[in-house]
Design a protein around this motif. Structure first.
Motif, mmCIF file in Angstrom:
data_model
loop_
_atom_site.group_PDB
_atom_site.id
_atom_site.type_symbol
_atom_site.label_atom_id
_atom_site.label_comp_id
_atom_site.label_asym_id
_atom_site.label_seq_id
_atom_site.Cartn_x
_atom_site.Cartn_y
_atom_site.Cartn_z
ATOM 1 N N LEU A 210 43.937 52.364 12.261
ATOM 2 C CA LEU A 210 42.742 53.217 12.296
ATOM 3 C C LEU A 210 43.141 54.690 12.236
ATOM 4 C CD1 LEU A 210 40.777 51.262 15.051
ATOM 5 C CD2 LEU A 210 40.176 51.415 12.618
ATOM 6 N N GLU A 211 44.169 55.048 12.978
ATOM 7 C CA GLU A 211 44.658 56.429 12.951
ATOM 8 C C GLU A 211 45.175 56.777 11.554
ATOM 9 O OE1 GLU A 211 45.612 60.191 14.825
ATOM 10 O OE2 GLU A 211 44.244 58.554 15.323
ATOM 11 N N GLY A 212 45.892 55.841 10.935
ATOM 12 C CA GLY A 212 46.383 56.057 9.575
ATOM 13 C C GLY A 212 45.254 56.206 8.571
ATOM 14 N N ALA A 213 44.178 55.470 8.765
ATOM 15 C CA ALA A 213 43.021 55.604 7.876
ATOM 16 C C ALA A 213 42.437 57.015 7.975
ATOM 17 C CB ALA A 213 41.960 54.562 8.216
ATOM 18 N N LEU A 214 42.412 57.543 9.192
ATOM 19 C CA LEU A 214 41.899 58.909 9.378
ATOM 20 C C LEU A 214 42.836 59.960 8.781
ATOM 21 C CD1 LEU A 214 40.540 58.726 13.029
ATOM 22 C CD2 LEU A 214 39.226 58.819 10.903
ATOM 23 N N LEU A 215 44.131 59.708 8.874
ATOM 24 C CA LEU A 215 45.123 60.662 8.369
ATOM 25 C C LEU A 215 45.484 60.410 6.909
ATOM 26 C CD1 LEU A 215 47.520 60.739 11.468
ATOM 27 C CD2 LEU A 215 45.735 62.390 10.857
ATOM 28 N N ASP A 216 44.914 59.375 6.309
ATOM 29 C CA ASP A 216 45.188 58.970 4.932
ATOM 30 C C ASP A 216 46.681 58.728 4.710
ATOM 31 O OD1 ASP A 216 44.490 58.182 2.370
ATOM 32 O OD2 ASP A 216 44.730 60.205 1.557
ATOM 33 N N ALA B 73 46.372 56.552 25.937
ATOM 34 C CA ALA B 73 44.915 56.679 25.950
ATOM 35 C C ALA B 73 44.248 55.304 25.889
ATOM 36 C CB ALA B 73 44.458 57.550 24.783
ATOM 37 N N ALA B 74 44.795 54.391 25.094
ATOM 38 C CA ALA B 74 44.228 53.041 24.985
ATOM 39 C C ALA B 74 44.377 52.291 26.303
ATOM 40 C CB ALA B 74 44.901 52.269 23.854
ATOM 41 N N GLN C 45 53.581 55.256 9.229
ATOM 42 C CA GLN C 45 53.971 56.656 9.140
ATOM 43 C C GLN C 45 53.391 57.508 10.278
ATOM 44 O OE1 GLN C 45 52.541 57.282 5.101
ATOM 45 N NE2 GLN C 45 54.657 57.413 4.384
ATOM 46 N N ILE C 46 52.654 56.881 11.185
ATOM 47 C CA ILE C 46 52.131 57.616 12.338
ATOM 48 C C ILE C 46 53.338 58.048 13.178
ATOM 49 C CG2 ILE C 46 50.667 57.491 14.406
ATOM 50 C CD1 ILE C 46 49.128 57.244 11.758
ATOM 51 N N PRO C 47 53.457 59.328 13.478
ATOM 52 C CA PRO C 47 54.615 59.792 14.255
ATOM 53 C C PRO C 47 54.701 59.110 15.616
ATOM 54 C CG PRO C 47 53.395 61.654 13.342
ATOM 55 C CD PRO C 47 52.578 60.426 13.088
ATOM 56 N N GLU C 48 55.903 58.893 16.070
ATOM 57 C CA GLU C 48 56.144 58.197 17.341
ATOM 58 C C GLU C 48 55.439 58.897 18.502
ATOM 59 O OE1 GLU C 48 57.125 55.049 19.413
ATOM 60 O OE2 GLU C 48 57.720 55.238 17.326
ATOM 61 N N GLU C 49 55.429 60.211 18.491
ATOM 62 C CA GLU C 49 54.764 60.960 19.555
ATOM 63 C C GLU C 49 53.261 60.652 19.583
ATOM 64 O OE1 GLU C 49 53.795 65.591 20.633
ATOM 65 O OE2 GLU C 49 55.738 65.128 19.738
ATOM 66 N N ARG C 50 52.643 60.583 18.406
ATOM 67 C CA ARG C 50 51.209 60.261 18.337
ATOM 68 C C ARG C 50 50.967 58.819 18.765
ATOM 69 N NH1 ARG C 50 46.314 61.243 19.607
ATOM 70 N NH2 ARG C 50 44.769 60.436 18.166
#
Length: 131
Positions: free
Chosen positions: A56-62, A79-80, A67-72
């Motif tokens: 879902l995060e990748g969909a927002l970031l295209d 948060a989840a 590829q979502i950074p480890e920190e994110r």
């Protein structure tokens, strides 16, 4: 009527679950954010994985979910976890409304009757006594 555009990283099963909670388009996802969409799925009784949260995060970031950074990813996990802890504990489906598990017969006290001749504790031997 045209089908909504496919969300990046989201397969058909996840897309169907998202539609059931009102997330049909990228704009819907943007309005909620990846975390809130994930929490909506959990509230609805689905069991989304962390990979879906990253998707879902990748969909927002295209970008691809890997590829979502480890920190994110760490931020999303924290948060989840916090959001999930605030959700009420799920009860087994048979627990509510007096629906006994298949094969169980309620006794006079409303509890399922577990006295059967096929008890797993019954090893076939008889000592002539009860419990």
């Amino acid at each position: 009527m045209a089908a909504p555009a496919k969300l990046r990283n989201i397969g058909p099963k996840s897309a169907a679950q998202l539609r059931q909670v009102g997330v049909r388009t990228l704009d819907d996802l943007r309005a909620l954010g990846s975390l809130e969409a994930f929490v909506k799925l959990k509230r609805a009784g689905f069991k989304p994985s962390l990979n879906l949260l990253y998707a879902l995060e990748g969909a927002l970031l295209d970008c691809h979910w890997q590829q979502i950074p480890e920190e994110r990813r760490s931020e999303l996990i924290l948060a989840a976890d916090a959001a999930s802890a605030a959700l009420p504990k799920a009860q087994p489906r048979w627990f509510s409304g007096g629906n006994a598990p298949a094969g169980a017969v309620a006794g006079g006290d409303g509890e399922p009757n577990t006295d059967t001749d096929e008890s797993p504790a019954d090893d076939g031997g008889s000592d002539g006594g009860g419990d």
